[in-house]
Design a protein around this motif. Structure first.
Motif: not given
Length: 248
Positions: A63-64, A79-86, A89-94, A214-216
């Protein structure tokens, strides 16, 4: 003259083809290493021309790296928290997509772990306990939660040796650097660890190990990324995940 012109045209076309070529870099939690390798192999049977590179590590560390601009296309977290963080922060497509649920187990190279409980970790015969680093690895976080909820964390903390990720913790237990490990079921059911019995940890002792991907943002226009993401929802992948103890 004609030969030179033809060669120039050929090189131009080749350059355009290479410039337009796309591949895929998938990064994934160490706990899904074996499952992901099988998933990619199954995918490439259907799409043999899609080039895929896989990198494994601790979910927190990956994630970092994504936040810092690492050129990764899909991220499969433990987990789900780290993809949710991305996503936040607007770093994923969805939004994150759940693909599996993991489980923690007790595993040992020498002891019959199937006869043990977390309370047995207080025994003086167990001098070292391997687990993933809670700061960077969801499996380490959940292991700490389980021990804390039983009032055991303060008792056994000095025995714990941390792996950077869950695979490293499993290798430590396998090599005898610890008498027992708190590791992922997905690692305990495949070689070389599957020759030894294990004990499932009660899932009520910790938050769920629900896992999402997530897709970045980098891969927004990469057709291979979206094709691979769609493949994750197929029956073939569900069967692979179940085979590896990752019940979706």
């Amino acid at each position: 003259m004609f030969a030179r012109s033809f060669l120039a045209l050929l090189l131009s076309l080749l350059g355009s083809t290479l410039a337009g070529a796309q591949n895929l870099t998938v990064v994934a939690a160490a706990s899904v290493r074996h499952a992901m390798q099988d998933i990619v192999a199954s995918y490439q049977q259907q799409f043999p021309d899609d080039a895929i590179r896989i990198i494994f590590g601790a979910s927190g560390g990956l994630t970092t790296q994504i936040i810092n601009g690492a050129p990764f296309d899909l991220f499969f977290s433990a987990d789900t928290a780290l993809p949710q963080r991305l996503y936040d922060e607007g770093l994923t497509t969805g939004k994150p997509v759940v693909y599996a649920e993991g489980r923690l187990v007790l595993w040992s190279a020498d002891l019959d772990a199937s006869t043990l409980t977390l309370h047995d970790l207080t025994s003086p015969n167990i001098r070292r306990i391997a687990m993933a680093q809670p700061r960077t690895a969801p499996y380490g976080q959940r292991a700490q939660e389980a021990l804390t909820n039983l009032g055991l964390w303060d008792v056994v903390e000095e025995k714990i040796v941390f792996g950077e990720n869950i695979s490293q913790a499993a290798r430590m237990a396998e090599a005898g650097a610890a008498e027992i490990g708190l590791i992922a079921l997905s690692l305990a059911v495949v070689p070389p660890l599957n020759d030894q019995p294990f004990q499932l940890i009660d899932r009520d002792l910790h938050a769920p190990l629900t896992q999402a991907f997530v897709i970045t943002r980098r891969a927004a226009s990469n057709p291979i990324a979206h094709r691979f993401a769609d493949f994750i929802g197929t029956p073939e992948v569900t069967a692979i995940l179940r085979q590896h103890g990752l019940h979706s």
